[in-house]
Design an enzyme around this catalytic site. Structure first.
Site, PDB file in Angstrom:
ATOM      1  N   GLY A  44       0.774  -1.232   0.000  1.00 39.43           N
ATOM      2  CA  GLY A  44       0.000   0.000   0.000  1.00 39.43           C
ATOM      3  C   GLY A  44       0.808   1.285   0.000  1.00 39.43           C
ATOM      4  O   GLY A  44       0.249   2.360   0.201  1.00 39.43           O
ATOM      5  N   CYS A  72      10.410  -2.707  -9.522  1.00 30.43           N
ATOM      6  CA  CYS A  72      11.670  -2.495  -8.781  1.00 30.43           C
ATOM      7  C   CYS A  72      12.685  -3.493  -9.325  1.00 30.43           C
ATOM      8  O   CYS A  72      13.416  -4.126  -8.585  1.00 30.43           O
ATOM      9  CB  CYS A  72      11.480  -2.601  -7.277  1.00 30.43           C
ATOM     10  SG  CYS A  72      10.664  -4.093  -6.757  1.00 30.43           S
TER      11      CYS A  72
HETATM   12  N1  SAM Z   1       2.425  -1.226  -5.209  1.00 28.21           N
HETATM   13  C1  SAM Z   1       2.795  -1.869  -3.962  1.00 28.21           C
HETATM   14  C2  SAM Z   1       3.385  -0.840  -3.031  1.00 28.21           C
HETATM   15  O1  SAM Z   1       3.915   0.160  -3.503  1.00 28.21           O
HETATM   16  O2  SAM Z   1       3.291  -1.016  -1.806  1.00 28.21           O
HETATM   17  C3  SAM Z   1       3.735  -3.047  -4.209  1.00 28.21           C
HETATM   18  C4  SAM Z   1       3.146  -4.025  -5.169  1.00 28.21           C
HETATM   19  S1  SAM Z   1       3.999  -5.555  -5.303  1.00 28.21           S
HETATM   20  C5  SAM Z   1       5.340  -5.160  -6.299  1.00 28.21           C
HETATM   21  C6  SAM Z   1       2.930  -6.424  -6.387  1.00 28.21           C
HETATM   22  C7  SAM Z   1       1.613  -6.819  -5.754  1.00 28.21           C
HETATM   23  O3  SAM Z   1       0.719  -7.146  -6.810  1.00 28.21           O
HETATM   24  C8  SAM Z   1       1.665  -8.055  -4.884  1.00 28.21           C
HETATM   25  O4  SAM Z   1       1.069  -7.770  -3.648  1.00 28.21           O
HETATM   26  C9  SAM Z   1       0.863  -9.105  -5.639  1.00 28.21           C
HETATM   27  O5  SAM Z   1       0.162  -9.979  -4.781  1.00 28.21           O
HETATM   28  C10 SAM Z   1      -0.081  -8.231  -6.414  1.00 28.21           C
HETATM   29  N2  SAM Z   1      -0.613  -8.823  -7.660  1.00 28.21           N
HETATM   30  C11 SAM Z   1       0.047  -9.584  -8.561  1.00 28.21           C
HETATM   31  N3  SAM Z   1      -0.759  -9.892  -9.584  1.00 28.21           N
HETATM   32  C12 SAM Z   1      -1.946  -9.308  -9.335  1.00 28.21           C
HETATM   33  C13 SAM Z   1      -3.182  -9.257 -10.023  1.00 28.21           C
HETATM   34  N4  SAM Z   1      -3.341  -9.903 -11.188  1.00 28.21           N
HETATM   35  N5  SAM Z   1      -4.202  -8.562  -9.471  1.00 28.21           N
HETATM   36  C14 SAM Z   1      -4.047  -7.913  -8.293  1.00 28.21           C
HETATM   37  N6  SAM Z   1      -2.898  -7.935  -7.591  1.00 28.21           N
HETATM   38  C15 SAM Z   1      -1.861  -8.617  -8.099  1.00 28.21           C
END
Ligand code: SAM
Length: 475
Positions: free
Chosen positions: A231, A352
């Protein structure tokens, strides 16, 4: 000994030939060599390795192995980890002689942990792990709850410096690229302050603040954060549009969605953000006609993240072509879905990762996609994407286009440590909805089909574990 500990034990010893810990655990699960959920095994082992020097020190000082000769060191590491270094503080097994012989020493073990915390001047065990090599600790004033002036007045003991290079203990630097963002020396204990506890400041790497700032939503915008947990970017976006119901955040992992909820609540953004626990690629763009902008920050290799624990997990060479290929086809699909929202004008894609496969090459595949082209999407010019940030995309990747410099200029990169934080990539896709739809009357934007993203499912599950480590925010 419960299956979890029995199965976790062998992963405590590194085995470079079999690859990273993540690969070893998930391969073992695939080959049915372990029965426990690999996510649990991985989480236990990686956290135990992270705290290993401290656990060993505690075990030695409490004389656990001297007095309980039947316990192996690896068993003690795992059990003491769960007793002292896990959120639950519980050994996860029923009553057994092994558990009893560790619990017999609980008071002494806990006392040794307390001494260790006093020695390191920390309040909680997770502060024992220094963000080693982090050049700067970044945090932003959470303007949903406070102002940067109020934050600065509470940190008046820190002397303001005018350059990132001058950051040292006792100083604070106001960032020139991201509003309300500050950098301090990592030795400053900002997480023990009331400011942090109350959610008035949010720890977030500078590069991770780029996406919300690039999208820069205004008072009339509706925004989607497609991959939201934990988040950081969702709450950052919320600080730009502080209007109830203006942000939809998607997170498909249930456990991570709860963390997202916690972070959104602590940041005071519960009314601004609606959390959707589910797969963003399954959402129907026509249900979101008012959405004008999206941030897509999907699972990636995390190759831009650093730190002792991360490097142990990802020795050089663990980013195989096959893995990057899988990730990039998933990234392509999810961004393409974001580009199919009927009234979206801006989509920021970020990772990242430092690998071109996940960055510029995903952008190239999207630019070459006929549906994306017909919908009028272009890579925005540098002037729209934090123009003064010096490090841009890789020009050589865009050689097949007539304007490689321009396309690379529209992308942002940061190099781990060198640029003051994690390695990162961001790009802005932009279009003029009205005129582009006029031009492409026969193409309905919402008809854009998304390739099946399911194939990456198995791999992605692994990646979610590494994402958990990425979080710099609340715990
Ligand atoms: N944007 C977040 C932050 O800044 O705190 C970090 C995001 S992290 C790199 C990627 C997230 O995307 C993970 O929590 C993963 O579970 C979620 N995710 C991956 N594929 C997804 C999808 N098809 N729909 C929704 N969430 C997804």
């Amino acid at each position: 000994m419960s299956n979890l500990y029995k199965e976790a034990e062998r992963f405590l010893t590194p085995n470079q030939k079999e690859g990273s810990l993540q690969t070893r655990v998930f391969n073992a699960a695939r080959n049915k060599q372990i029965k426990t959920d690999p996510k649990h095994v991985y989480a236990l082992v990686s956290s135990t390795l992270k705290y290993k020097p401290f656990i060993l020190d505690i075990i030695k000082k409490a004389k656990l192995l001297k007095e309980e000769k039947q316990i192996r060191e690896t068993q003690a590491l795992l059990l003491v980890h769960d007793l002292l270094f896990s959120r639950s503080g519980r050994i996860q097994m029923g009553k057994t002689p092994l558990k009893d012989s560790v619990l017999k020493h609980k008071t002494r073990l806990s006392a040794e942990l307390t001494k260790l915390k006093l020695k390191h001047k920390v309040r909680s065990f997770d502060e024992l792990i220094e963000e080693d090599d982090t050049p700067v600790r970044w945090f932003r004033a959470n303007t949903i709850k406070t102002t940067k002036e109020k934050v600065l007045s509470e940190l008046e003991h820190l002397e303001e410096v005018d350059s990132i290079k001058k950051i040292q203990p006792g100083t604070i630097y106001h960032d020139e690229f991201i509003p309300n963002l500050f950098g301090i020396h990592p030795k400053e204990k900002i997480t023990t302050t009331k400011l942090y506890e109350k959610g008035h400041i949010i720890i977030q790497d500078r590069a991770s603040c780029f996406p919300a700032h690039i999208l820069n939503p205004g008072p009339d915008d509706y925004v989607i954060d497609s991959c939201a947990a934990p988040g950081n970017k969702t709450t950052h976006l919320a600080s730009y549009i502080q209007r109830d119901g203006s942000i939809n955040a998607f997170e498909r992992d249930v456990r991570r969605s709860k963390i997202l909820d916690k972070m959104v609540t602590t940041a005071g953004a519960s009314k601004i953000v609606k959390i959707n626990t589910g797969d963003f690629t399954q959402s129907k763009p026509s249900d979101f006609e008012d959405v004008t902008g999206l941030v897509v920050d999907p699972s990636c290799s995390g190759s831009g993240i650093f730190g002792r624990a991360h490097e142990e997990e990802n020795p050089e060479g663990s980013y195989s072509d096959e893995r990057l290929q899988k990730l990039s086809s998933f990234q392509f699909s999810i961004v393409k879905h974001a580009l199919s929202f009927p009234n979206a004008k801006k989509v920021v894609y970020s990772t990242c990762s430092i690998h071109a496969q996940e960055n510029e090459r995903v952008v190239i595949d999207l630019l070459n996609d006929s549906q994306v082209k017909n919908a009028g999407w272009k890579v925005a010019n540098r002037s729209r994407v934090i123009p003064m940030w010096p490090r841009r995309g890789l020009v050589e990747e865009f050689q097949s286009f007539p304007n490689p410099e321009q396309l690379a200029g529209g992308c942002i990169r940061s190099i781990p440590k060198v640029d003051g934080g994690i390695g990162f990539f961001a790009v802005l896709f932009e279009r003029d909805v009205g005129s582009e739809l006029e031009k492409a009357k026969d193409v309905k934007v919402e008809d854009i089909e998304v390739e099946d993203a399911e194939e990456e499912g198995e791999q992605d599950q692994e990646d979610q574990e590494s994402e958990y480590e990425e979080w710099n925010g609340f715990d």
